[in-house]
Design an enzyme around this catalytic site. Structure first.
Site, PDB file in Angstrom:
ATOM      1  N   HIS A   1     -13.208   2.004  -0.231  1.00  0.00           N
ATOM      2  CA  HIS A   1     -13.341   0.762   1.055  1.00  0.00           C
ATOM      3  C   HIS A   1     -13.492  -0.519   0.174  1.00  0.00           C
ATOM      4  CE1 HIS A   1     -13.735   3.682   4.385  1.00  0.00           C
ATOM      5  NE2 HIS A   1     -12.342   3.345   4.385  1.00  0.00           N
TER       6      HIS A   1
ATOM      7  N   GLU B   1      -7.760  -6.054   4.161  1.00  0.00           N
ATOM      8  CA  GLU B   1      -6.884  -5.916   2.965  1.00  0.00           C
ATOM      9  C   GLU B   1      -6.135  -6.719   2.375  1.00  0.00           C
ATOM     10  OE1 GLU B   1      -8.066  -1.665   4.273  1.00  0.00           O
ATOM     11  OE2 GLU B   1      -9.064  -1.058   2.641  1.00  0.00           O
TER      12      GLU B   1
ATOM     13  N   ARG C   1      -2.282  -2.028  -3.872  1.00  0.00           N
ATOM     14  CA  ARG C   1      -3.826  -1.257  -2.922  1.00  0.00           C
ATOM     15  C   ARG C   1      -3.363   0.044  -4.424  1.00  0.00           C
ATOM     16  NH1 ARG C   1      -5.019   2.852   1.289  1.00  0.00           N
ATOM     17  NH2 ARG C   1      -6.954   3.000   0.623  1.00  0.00           N
TER      18      ARG C   1
ATOM     19  N   ASN D   1       0.956  -1.006  -0.276  1.00  0.00           N
ATOM     20  CA  ASN D   1      -0.221  -0.298  -0.469  1.00  0.00           C
ATOM     21  C   ASN D   1       1.232   0.694  -0.171  1.00  0.00           C
ATOM     22  OD1 ASN D   1      -2.015   1.923   0.418  1.00  0.00           O
ATOM     23  ND2 ASN D   1      -2.469   1.030   2.013  1.00  0.00           N
TER      24      ASN D   1
ATOM     25  N   ARG E   1     -14.004  13.946   8.900  1.00  0.00           N
ATOM     26  CA  ARG E   1     -14.958  14.411   7.641  1.00  0.00           C
ATOM     27  C   ARG E   1     -16.183  14.617   7.719  1.00  0.00           C
ATOM     28  NH1 ARG E   1     -12.764   9.326   3.656  1.00  0.00           N
ATOM     29  NH2 ARG E   1     -10.303   9.500   4.644  1.00  0.00           N
TER      30      ARG E   1
END
Ligand code: ADP
Length: 393
Positions: A177, A380, A88, A7, A236
């Site tokens: 996601h 992930e 990723r 990643n 956020r």
């Protein structure tokens, strides 16, 4: 065989080396502050953490350092043992509906999508190029955050804005996601052990999104054109009325960039609590009757429940709700508040004892509950390794 899951960010590179198909993690680590004089290299081996601070000027040097340390620490004997590298990649646009083997053309496509993810896609491409240089004969795979949501129907992905914005500029809901929603929903399908399934996945970490998943396919998700949309998050805002922007810009005399940065970095739990973006701090504040934290907690719970409720209707009922990511896996009070708020309408009954679980797979609803509620830790890196194995074969 050994597979590396990568990643890469603009100044960081996270890695995990897995033995596949056994799914065991051999080692993992993180390279931070790439491009600085005091870059930090951390690798975990047999439970020990090894840390080194030195100058790592770019991603190629970072990759070389990572591979050298695998040899020096006797984790691998030679580079040939690494059979695949999975990356990723944040944005796959409408082009990538699944993970793909990386070619020069794929790298160019990833870079071409940089308008959609200016911070992430160029960094992901840089990571891929660094591996291509050093391991030219090893197959690489790109795993996209958006790909799983490409099964959404038009009614879910289109915004009711001028249609030209979609056709000419690609303005639509993409969702993010995806690897996490895919992994936890597939695990839930295994646990449910039935053919036809309706699942709502609740990925709540620092970022957060919720998805409606019918027979294993994403049919709607809360994030949108960017990860700013949907539920309230750590920093956020999630969905707001866009007309707020010009209004506040005029009042505060700030630019559009500043206003968007405020919605990305200064809003959500942090913005409302005026204290922290971390749910642990918010819950501590709630326990101390801090009014700002109570307000932040309640707002968060409401916004999550609004999405779950609307997806329950969209799916026509639901077999399971799955909690995952930092808050979903660990926060007993957040899960309890969400499930109790939904409970009376959806017939969900929480098993309070089971809900004490942290970071482990568990069913947290009672046998009488009309909807099963699972905690399923997301993984992930494992999805990246699984897809890499599938595509390099
Ligand atoms: P990211 O979106 O950055 O991948 P994570 O999924 O790792 O984030 O989630 C991080 C967040 O999870 C933290 O900011 C915190 O709010 C929350 N979290 C982690 N552990 C706990 C806990 N024990 N209780 C409540 N919240 C937690």
């Amino acid at each position: 065989m050994k597979i590396l899951a990568i990643n890469a960010g603009s100044s960081s590179l996270k890695f995990q080396l897995l033995e596949m198909p056994q799914k065991t993690v051999i080692t993992s680590g993180l390279i931070e502050r790439i491009g600085f004089d005091d870059s930090i290299y951390t690798i975990k081996v047999n439970g020990d953490k090894i840390k080194e601070v030195k100058s790592i000027p770019n991603h190629s040097v970072a990759v070389q350092m990572l591979l050298d340390s695998l040899i020096n620490l006797k984790i691998v004997e030679n580079y040939e043992e690494i059979r695949g590298v999975g990356h990723r990649v944040v944005h796959g646009g409408e082009k990538f509906v699944d993970s793909v083997l990386i070619t020069d053309e794929v790298i160019n496509e990833i870079e071409a999508l940089k308008d959609f993810a200016p911070l992430h896609n160029p960094a992901n491409a840089t990571g891929i190029r660094a591996f291509s240089e050093i391991l030219p004969n090893v197959k690489q795979v790109a795993v996209f955050d958006t790909a799983f949501h490409q099964t959404m129907p038009e009614e879910a992905y289109l915004y009711p804005a001028p249609y030209k914005w979609y056709k000419a500029y690609g303005v639509r809901r993409y969702g993010f996601h995806g690897t996490s929603h895919k992994y936890v929903s597939q695990r839930a399908i295994e646990l449910l052990n039935k053919e036809v399934t309706k699942i709502i996945t609740v990925h709540i970490g620092n970022g957060g999104s919720i998805s409606a998943i019918k027979n294993g396919k994403s049919i709607d998700t809360s994030m949108g054109f960017t990860p700013l949309a949907g539920i309230m998050m750590g920093t956020r805002s999630g969905d707001i009325d866009p007309s707020i922007l010009p209004y506040v810009m005029e009042k505060e005399g700030i630019s559009i960039e500043k206003a968007i940065t405020a919605l990305n970095n200064e809003s959500g739990l942090k913005g409302i609590s005026n204290k922290s973006s971390d749910m642990r701090d918010i819950v501590n504040g709630v326990n101390e009757f801090d009014g700002n934290c109570v307000r932040a907690f309640n707002l968060f719970v409401k916004r999550v429940c609004d999405f779950i409720g609307s997806y329950f209707i969209l799916l026509g009922g639901c077999d399971a709700i799955v909690f995952t990511a930092g808050i979903g896996e660990n926060s007993e009070p957040a899960r309890k508040a969400i499930v109790e708020r939904l409970g009376s309408s959806l017939g969900i009954i929480l098993d309070n004892e089971a809900n004490k679980v942290m970071g482990e797979e568990k069913i947290i609803s009672t046998p009488e509950s009309k909807v099963k509620v699972f905690v399923i830790p997301t993984d992930e890196e494992l999805v990246i390794a699984i897809d890499t194995l599938r595509l390099i074969k």
